[in-house]
Design a protein around this motif. Structure first.
Motif, PDB file in Angstrom:
ATOM      1  N   ASP A  93     -23.157  -5.717   7.177  1.00  0.00           N
ATOM      2  CA  ASP A  93     -23.846  -6.394   8.084  1.00  0.00           C
ATOM      3  C   ASP A  93     -22.063  -5.919   8.860  1.00  0.00           C
ATOM      4  O   ASP A  93     -21.417  -6.945   8.284  1.00  0.00           O
ATOM      5  CB  ASP A  93     -24.170  -7.958   7.124  1.00  0.00           C
ATOM      6  N   ASP A 120     -25.445  -4.606  12.822  1.00  0.00           N
ATOM      7  CA  ASP A 120     -25.886  -6.089  12.330  1.00  0.00           C
ATOM      8  C   ASP A 120     -27.132  -6.374  11.586  1.00  0.00           C
ATOM      9  O   ASP A 120     -27.637  -4.916  10.574  1.00  0.00           O
ATOM     10  CB  ASP A 120     -26.662  -6.639  13.635  1.00  0.00           C
ATOM     11  N   SER A 122     -29.988  -6.320  11.014  1.00  0.00           N
ATOM     12  CA  SER A 122     -31.095  -5.530  11.216  1.00  0.00           C
ATOM     13  C   SER A 122     -30.958  -3.849  11.246  1.00  0.00           C
ATOM     14  O   SER A 122     -31.906  -3.085  11.138  1.00  0.00           O
ATOM     15  CB  SER A 122     -31.774  -5.799  12.648  1.00  0.00           C
ATOM     16  N   LEU A 125     -31.218  -3.125   7.409  1.00  0.00           N
ATOM     17  CA  LEU A 125     -32.495  -2.520   7.375  1.00  0.00           C
ATOM     18  C   LEU A 125     -33.137  -1.277   7.825  1.00  0.00           C
ATOM     19  O   LEU A 125     -33.873  -0.813   6.930  1.00  0.00           O
ATOM     20  CB  LEU A 125     -33.295  -4.142   7.414  1.00  0.00           C
ATOM     21  N   ALA A 126     -32.688  -0.879   9.168  1.00  0.00           N
ATOM     22  CA  ALA A 126     -33.780   0.022   9.248  1.00  0.00           C
ATOM     23  C   ALA A 126     -32.569   1.481   8.677  1.00  0.00           C
ATOM     24  O   ALA A 126     -33.799   2.519   7.767  1.00  0.00           O
ATOM     25  CB  ALA A 126     -33.131   0.270  10.842  1.00  0.00           C
ATOM     26  N   THR A 146     -30.293 -13.788  14.223  1.00  0.00           N
ATOM     27  CA  THR A 146     -31.639 -13.676  14.373  1.00  0.00           C
ATOM     28  C   THR A 146     -32.402 -13.545  13.563  1.00  0.00           C
ATOM     29  O   THR A 146     -31.603 -13.642  12.394  1.00  0.00           O
ATOM     30  CB  THR A 146     -31.360 -12.172  15.437  1.00  0.00           C
ATOM     31  N   TRP A 148     -33.401 -11.801  11.382  1.00  0.00           N
ATOM     32  CA  TRP A 148     -33.929 -10.410  10.745  1.00  0.00           C
ATOM     33  C   TRP A 148     -34.612 -10.657   9.796  1.00  0.00           C
ATOM     34  O   TRP A 148     -34.804  -9.498   8.985  1.00  0.00           O
ATOM     35  CB  TRP A 148     -31.771 -10.173  10.567  1.00  0.00           C
ATOM     36  N   TRP A 149     -34.476 -11.227   8.510  1.00  0.00           N
ATOM     37  CA  TRP A 149     -35.316 -11.660   7.069  1.00  0.00           C
ATOM     38  C   TRP A 149     -36.732 -11.180   8.039  1.00  0.00           C
ATOM     39  O   TRP A 149     -37.766 -10.727   7.294  1.00  0.00           O
ATOM     40  CB  TRP A 149     -35.807 -12.541   6.889  1.00  0.00           C
ATOM     41  N   ARG A 150     -37.510 -10.938   9.131  1.00  0.00           N
ATOM     42  CA  ARG A 150     -38.358 -11.135   9.152  1.00  0.00           C
ATOM     43  C   ARG A 150     -38.518  -9.129   9.669  1.00  0.00           C
ATOM     44  O   ARG A 150     -39.732  -8.890   8.659  1.00  0.00           O
ATOM     45  CB  ARG A 150     -38.674 -10.657  11.048  1.00  0.00           C
ATOM     46  N   GLY A 151     -37.803  -8.800   8.334  1.00  0.00           N
ATOM     47  CA  GLY A 151     -37.667  -7.027   8.321  1.00  0.00           C
ATOM     48  C   GLY A 151     -38.122  -7.070   7.038  1.00  0.00           C
ATOM     49  O   GLY A 151     -38.143  -5.451   6.677  1.00  0.00           O
ATOM     50  N   ARG A 155     -44.285  -6.320   6.468  1.00  0.00           N
ATOM     51  CA  ARG A 155     -44.576  -7.276   7.917  1.00  0.00           C
ATOM     52  C   ARG A 155     -45.384  -6.556   8.102  1.00  0.00           C
ATOM     53  O   ARG A 155     -46.536  -6.667   8.110  1.00  0.00           O
ATOM     54  CB  ARG A 155     -42.707  -5.886   8.681  1.00  0.00           C
TER      55      ARG A 155
END
Length: 282
Positions: A93, A120, A122, A125-126, A146, A148-151, A155
């Motif tokens: 990160d 970052d 996100s 995660l990508a 942000t 970010w844990w929504r990713g 989903r």
């Protein structure tokens, strides 16, 4: 014993240590062969197994060797031999303090594993999602820039993202090195049992409810928007998702979204008494 005799004895111990390390590496080769036959080479990460090893080592530890040194040595061994099972990178990160993140990554993953700094969480995660074999390390800020844990996890578009599999540091002690709070994410693990600590993406319209700690629930991070609050919650594994939902309902704080996004072995708090059970939720 004389000084020369002590040194000779140390040489004997060093030879035994080296022989045991080579024996351990040979055993890993057998594991690699067995996994290849089963077609399960990608799922090599076993945080609960690693946690059990560290708990046993801590319980048996004595003498002048600092426990942090023992942990670092063991992490180097585990990471190096995990790399023998599959080729993987660790994505870091980049929004976290560069020095603190670098110390954390080197302490836990050593020098044998390639590391890449991403912009970052996100982006981490990508990369993990794309590779399916890499790991990611994301710093835990109390207030995130942000959500970010929504990713993570299942989903909203129906796809499966990476999951949280570990929390760092594992050994919690005052003034320890490599103490940046973080989580490790992966697309795949070999875990089959429910983790000590389950992690949820929880969203509320309005303010975040109080009194979460009554159930041993910890807010790992939260993000506040105009609509409400997104929170990444750590919940003891003995509380089911239904029990958690009932708890929120009883507290008149029913969330708009409650979504499982992973879990991890409970850290060991060395400043307090502990046993082999998960009792170190901070």
């Amino acid at each position: 014993m004389s000084l020369s005799q002590v040194r000779d004895k140390l040489d004997e111990v060093d030879d035994k240590l080296h022989a045991l390390l080579m024996e351990r590496a040979d055993l890993i080769e057998h594991i690699v062969a067995a996994k290849a036959e089963q077609g399960s080479m990608h799922a090599v990460f076993r945080p609960s197994r690693e946690a059990d090893i560290m708990r046993r080592l801590v319980e048996n530890h004595r003498g002048v060797l600092p426990i942090m040194s023992l942990e670092h040595i063991w992490r180097e061994i585990i990471s190096s031999l995990t790399k023998a099972q599959t080729t993987y990178r660790v994505h870091l990160d980049g929004s976290a303090d560069r020095v603190a993140m670098s110390e954390l990554a080197r302490f836990y993953f050593g020098y044998a594993v390639e590391q890449r700094r991403e912009i970052d969480p996100s982006a981490v995660l990508a990369e993990v999602d794309y590779s399916q074999v890499d790991l990611g390390v994301i710093a835990l800020d109390e207030r995130a820039e942000t959500p970010w844990w929504r990713g993570l996890g299942l989903r909203e578009d129906g796809s499966n993202g990476p999951s949280i599999i570990a929390r760092l540091p594992f050994l919690v002690v005052q003034d320890r090195p490599a103490d940046l709070p973080a989580v490790v994410v992966a697309a795949q693990t070999a875990e089959t049992e429910k983790p000590d600590i389950c992690v949820y993406d929880v969203r509320w319209t309005g303010a975040i409810p109080g009194s979460l700690m009554h159930k041993g629930i910890e807010v790992l991070s939260f993000y506040r928007s105009f609509e409400g609050v997104d929170a990444l919650l750590a919940v003891p594994g003995n509380i089911s998702e239904q029990e958690l939902a009932t708890f929120f309902e009883t507290a008149e704080a029913t969330p708009d979204k409650l979504r499982y996004v992973g879990g991890y072995p409970a850290p060991l708090d060395l400043d307090d008494e502990f046993d082999s059970e998960a009792d170190a939720v901070r």
